[in-house]
Design an enzyme around this catalytic site. Structure first.
Site, PDB file in Angstrom:
ATOM      1  N   ARG A 295      58.418  49.466  23.396  1.00 32.87           N
ATOM      2  CA  ARG A 295      59.119  48.173  23.379  1.00 32.87           C
ATOM      3  C   ARG A 295      58.139  47.016  23.169  1.00 32.87           C
ATOM      4  NH1 ARG A 295      60.521  46.290  27.962  1.00 32.87           N
ATOM      5  NH2 ARG A 295      60.991  48.324  28.872  1.00 32.87           N
TER       6      ARG A 295
ATOM      7  N   TYR B  74      76.159  33.633   8.212  1.00 35.65           N
ATOM      8  CA  TYR B  74      76.494  35.047   8.364  1.00 35.65           C
ATOM      9  C   TYR B  74      77.438  35.177   9.569  1.00 35.65           C
ATOM     10  CZ  TYR B  74      75.987  39.960   9.420  1.00 35.65           C
ATOM     11  OH  TYR B  74      76.246  41.265   9.689  1.00 35.65           O
TER      12      TYR B  74
HETATM   13  C1  LIG Z   1      73.349  41.302   7.437  1.00 32.50           C
HETATM   14  C2  LIG Z   1      72.920  39.928   7.734  1.00 32.50           C
HETATM   15  C3  LIG Z   1      72.531  39.555   9.021  1.00 32.50           C
HETATM   16  C4  LIG Z   1      72.575  40.516  10.188  1.00 32.50           C
HETATM   17  O1  LIG Z   1      71.699  41.575  10.015  1.00 32.50           O
HETATM   18  P1  LIG Z   1      71.900  43.026  10.730  1.00 32.50           P
HETATM   19  O2  LIG Z   1      70.697  43.757  10.273  1.00 32.50           O
HETATM   20  O3  LIG Z   1      73.187  43.579  10.208  1.00 32.50           O
HETATM   21  O4  LIG Z   1      71.956  42.776  12.187  1.00 32.50           O
HETATM   22  C5  LIG Z   1      72.119  38.258   9.218  1.00 32.50           C
HETATM   23  N1  LIG Z   1      72.108  37.358   8.215  1.00 32.50           N
HETATM   24  C6  LIG Z   1      72.484  37.664   6.960  1.00 32.50           C
HETATM   25  C7  LIG Z   1      72.462  36.628   5.898  1.00 32.50           C
HETATM   26  C8  LIG Z   1      72.916  38.964   6.668  1.00 32.50           C
HETATM   27  O5  LIG Z   1      73.317  39.264   5.440  1.00 32.50           O
END
Ligand SMILES: *Cc1c(COP(=O)(O)O)cnc(C)c1O
Length: 394
Positions: free
Chosen positions: A55, A108
């Site tokens: 970790r 997002y």
């Molecule tokens: C997919 C995505 C995330 C989140 O990422 P994860 O790896 O799915 O947790 C955040 N920001 C953007 C722009 C994304 O496309």
């Protein structure tokens, strides 16, 4: 100074202390103590120490962080288990109860949930602004604003935030600025060059590039990354050794992949724009994009992300036609995620239907006839032929 393509292969090699040409997978949760207990104390307390307990750090994670910090032109970086782990840990290293964040209307969906639902329960307030309006950011700043959080191009509409303006605003007002650079990747956009302090990534997307892992990265100053690391050992979202190794492997071809994807997406965007079955194509590389000039100023390439609206006599016909295209595309799988070598397409209104209220969808600009496309590295002739045959079913 070496160039990006070389650094993608050789940066951070010193973290591989074996004779293996390819960094091994350190599939272990813990590491032997040195005989000298003072050294063990050092290992236990040094931020990101690669050989104490997983970790805290791992040699492959250190190598990935060295590569991405170099690409993003920041002092340091921290690798975490997902993009959302990177975003939430990075933000929680900055704000506490009573603080305020300026963010955008469109982010997002996971980031939107974090900003709107999660943080409010912990006493952090957020003002959401139209990212295309520079003044809106300045006007939203309060005495207790600690962070300006942006995303450009944003999901799914590909609106652009002016990085130089926001970077300067943060510096003038003593507020940290943070950008989600997932859609661009550092091949297409380097926000630190415009004065943005912190860069977060879903490495699940372009950085990994093969749709076979989830990971996240936070990039920033050494001092800030140490703070994020301290948060991360409590929140606990460390990236597994195997996924870190896959990410390291994916990064080697980042430049090749992204440049091919840029070229394919521009060609597809141009083809779709002249097709009468498509009402609108949002692609930052097209001159028809309302912020094309700004995009061209701050981006070196325009990514594989485009968003289209399918034509129809009314909204329900547009929805039906979008569905017809979706079900007939053969190369483009209808699947969440983006940034891989394979082309994907999603229907944002249904994918985010469960998370976003209809008002939030409107605020984020999501319509029922909308399709978001992530272009891959297949041959452009096959990509266009796939859309041509899918559209012919309308
Ligand atoms: C997919 C995505 C995330 C989140 O990422 P994860 O790896 O799915 O947790 C955040 N920001 C953007 C722009 C994304 O496309």
């Amino acid at each position: 100074m070496r160039k990006t393509e070389t650094n993608l292969i050789h940066m951070g090699e010193e973290h591989n202390q074996t004779k293996a040409v390819v960094t091994p997978i350190y599939q272990t949760s813990t590491y032997f103590a040195d005989e000298d207990l003072d050294q063990y104390i050092t290992a236990a307390t040094t931020p990101k120490h690669p050989e104490f307990y997983h970790r805290h750090g791992n040699p492959t994670n250190s190598q990935v962080a060295a590569i991405v910090a170099n690409l993003e032109k920041t002092e340091d970086a921290l690798v975490l288990a997902t993009g959302m782990a990177a975003i939430s840990t990075a933000i929680l290293a900055i704000v506490k109860a009573g603080d305020h964040i300026v963010a955008q209307n469109a982010h997002y969906s996971g980031a939107t949930l974090f900003l709107k639902d999660f943080l409010s329960e912990y006493g952090v307030t957020v003002t959401h602004v139209d990212q295309t309006d520079n003044n809106a950011f300045a006007q939203a700043i309060q005495e207790n604003t600690k962070l300006i959080y942006i995303e450009t191009p944003s999901n799914p509409n590909l609106d652009i935030t002016d990085l130089e303006y926001v970077g300067k605003l943060g510096k003038e007002r003593g507020i940290i600025t943070m950008v989600d650079n997932t859609f661009s990747s550092p091949i297409n956009q380097i926000p630190a060059e415009f004065g943005v302090d912190v860069i977060v990534h879903s490495a699940t997307k372009y950085l990994g590039g093969h749709s076979d892992l989830t990971a996240g990265i936070v990039c920033g100053s050494k001092e800030y990354i140490t703070k994020v690391w301290r948060r991360s050992i409590t929140l606990g979202a460390s990236l597994s050794p195997f996924d870190s190794w896959l990410l390291l492997r994916g990064l080697k071809t980042l430049s090749l992949r992204v440049n091919q994807i840029n070229a394919n997406a521009l060609a597809l965007a141009k083809w779709l724009e002249q097709n009468s079955a498509i009402k609108k194509v949002a692609y930052t590389g097209l001159e028809s994009h309302p912020q094309h000039a700004l995009a061209a100023k701050q981006m070196k390439g325009h990514t594989g992300m485009l968003c289209i609206e399918v034509a129809g006599t009314d909204e329900s016909q547009e929805f039906k036609n979008a569905q017809t295209i979706l079900s007939n595309l053969k190369i483009f799988a209808n699947a969440a995620s983006l940034g891989g070598v394979e082309s994907l397409v999603v229907h944002p209104a249904s994918m985010w239907g469960a998370h976003h209220s209809s008002t939030q969808k409107k605020v984020s600009g999501i319509t029922r006839g909308m399709l978001r496309i992530s272009v891959g590295i297949e041959h452009i002739d096959d990509i266009i032929a796939d859309w041509e045959q899918a559209i012919s079913h309308i």
